[in-house]
Motif scaffolding. Sequence first.
Motif, short mmCIF file in Angstrom:
data_model
loop_
_atom_site.label_atom_id
_atom_site.label_comp_id
_atom_site.label_asym_id
_atom_site.label_seq_id
_atom_site.Cartn_x
_atom_site.Cartn_y
_atom_site.Cartn_z
N GLY A 102 0.79 -1.21 0.00
CA GLY A 102 0.00 0.00 0.00
C GLY A 102 0.83 1.26 0.00
N ILE A 103 0.17 2.35 0.40
CA ILE A 103 0.72 3.68 0.35
C ILE A 103 0.81 4.25 1.76
CG2 ILE A 103 0.44 6.01 -0.60
CD1 ILE A 103 0.86 3.78 -2.72
N SER A 104 1.93 4.84 2.10
CA SER A 104 2.09 5.50 3.39
C SER A 104 1.74 6.98 3.24
CB SER A 104 3.53 5.36 3.89
OG SER A 104 3.73 6.08 5.08
N ILE A 105 0.90 7.48 4.14
CA ILE A 105 0.56 8.91 4.16
C ILE A 105 1.25 9.52 5.37
CG2 ILE A 105 -1.26 10.63 4.30
CD1 ILE A 105 -3.14 8.72 2.97
N ASP A 106 2.29 10.28 5.11
CA ASP A 106 3.09 10.91 6.15
C ASP A 106 2.45 12.26 6.49
OD1 ASP A 106 5.05 12.50 7.51
OD2 ASP A 106 6.65 11.23 6.71
N VAL A 107 2.02 12.41 7.75
CA VAL A 107 1.34 13.65 8.16
C VAL A 107 2.26 14.54 8.99
CG1 VAL A 107 -0.95 12.59 8.09
CG2 VAL A 107 0.35 12.57 10.24
N SER A 108 3.57 14.27 8.99
CA SER A 108 4.48 15.03 9.85
C SER A 108 4.55 16.50 9.46
CB SER A 108 5.88 14.41 9.82
OG SER A 108 6.43 14.42 8.52
N ARG A 109 4.24 16.84 8.20
CA ARG A 109 4.22 18.24 7.79
C ARG A 109 2.96 18.96 8.26
NH1 ARG A 109 6.48 17.81 1.51
NH2 ARG A 109 8.41 16.66 2.02
#
Length: 475
Positions: A102-109
Amino acid sequence: MNAPVATSLLHPEFVQRPVPEALVQALATRFGSQCSTALAVREQHGRDEGAIAAPPPSAVVFAESTQDVQDAVRLCAQHGVPVIAYGAGSSLEGHLLAVEGGISIDVSRMNRILSVNTEDLTVTVQPGITRKQLNDAIKDTGFFFPIDPGADASIGGMTSTRASGTNAVRYGTMRENVLSLEVVTANGEVIRTGNRAKKSAAGYDLTRLMVGSEGTLGIFTEITVRLYPLPEAVSAAVCSFPSIEAAVHTVIQTIQVGVPIARVELIDVNSVRMVNAYSKLSLREEPMLLMEFHGSPTGVKEQAEMVQEIAGEFGGNAFEWAERPEDRTRLFTARHNAYFAAVSSRPGCRCITTDACVPISRLADALLDCVTEADASGIPYFLVGHVGDGNFHFGYLINPDSEDERTRAEQLNQQLVQRAIALGGTCTGEHGVGIHKQGFLREEAGDGAVQMMRAIKQALDPQNILNPGKIFTLQ
């Protein structure tokens, strides 16, 4: 129906779903430089602080807004491809691993403070802000956010795993401190749960449902949490004991007589040795309690004196005060670094960590048996605990190339968790279930309760794209 994901750490066999090239291209078109398929980036987002290995995600999207999260989830939903939220990467039970691809959604921004309402004692933030960033930003308001799991975790990740930590004995866990959420659901819809009111009787408590759901029911994009006034006075103390049992009985009596202690951390002798070497301290190499007291100057003095008297009854000695902020910070930084101190004590090792929580009256029983088993195993280990609420952690330091050591460590983990459940406790006080503790969840909650959880998951995420393979499988 998807094939089940194996939960064994010995021979993991993860079944990957295909990620169509059309989806990767669509993400690249929509997000441009915010989307990466570079191997180094994918590998960074395909591991946490635990000892479980899995292939990395096929791509990473760096979300910068709620709309970004919505669009990424909608594109993945169109193709039936898993999405895994990523914050700081500090989880321990495999929560962020792409076990089905799958796809990782990085929300650190997404790390902004959206509003501070000191009159109502609340703050609303984006999920990528870390607890230290939040407290640094609001320190001049006279308030703070007390949940402190040790690692500088993101608020989104802490909400997802229902984190707690060193201050939980006084301030509670994320369960008590999250008031409302903005959530992107499996079909890309945005919903809001709860509000800033102190209480509500309106409908199902969706906030409580989402807190601790480990990314399996939605992706958080806004979180409103409670704030607390900075205490007028803070004092910390260190006390050594002749045995773990003596230290634990000190804690039990402290809680039972109603001392509102803010933190009380147990460190076993192994941990003290490791922390001394790593942080260049000279703590007495005996079982130890680190304590902190919050309140008025008079109240703090009374609390500390009462605990010192109780400790003396159980052989506590070398009761030392740390009243200067820099001294308190040094002590609790050393405690927070216990994991890294332990790992550095055996170069090249991997740490199989576990946590459990029991009624405080059974804490000594649980710990003493676990220590006896760990000592007999021959595997280096450390023990720390937020013992004021019955929560403790063992870390087993294994040679990653030794199947025998891994097997023995997993046996210790199994015995520890089953003992906690038998004593009326839980398989995890704060780490969460993830991959590692799925079998224990069934043992603790029962088949009927787990089936109810599955029914909720299937109703809210019929394609099973939100962090699949975590907490339980659907088969």
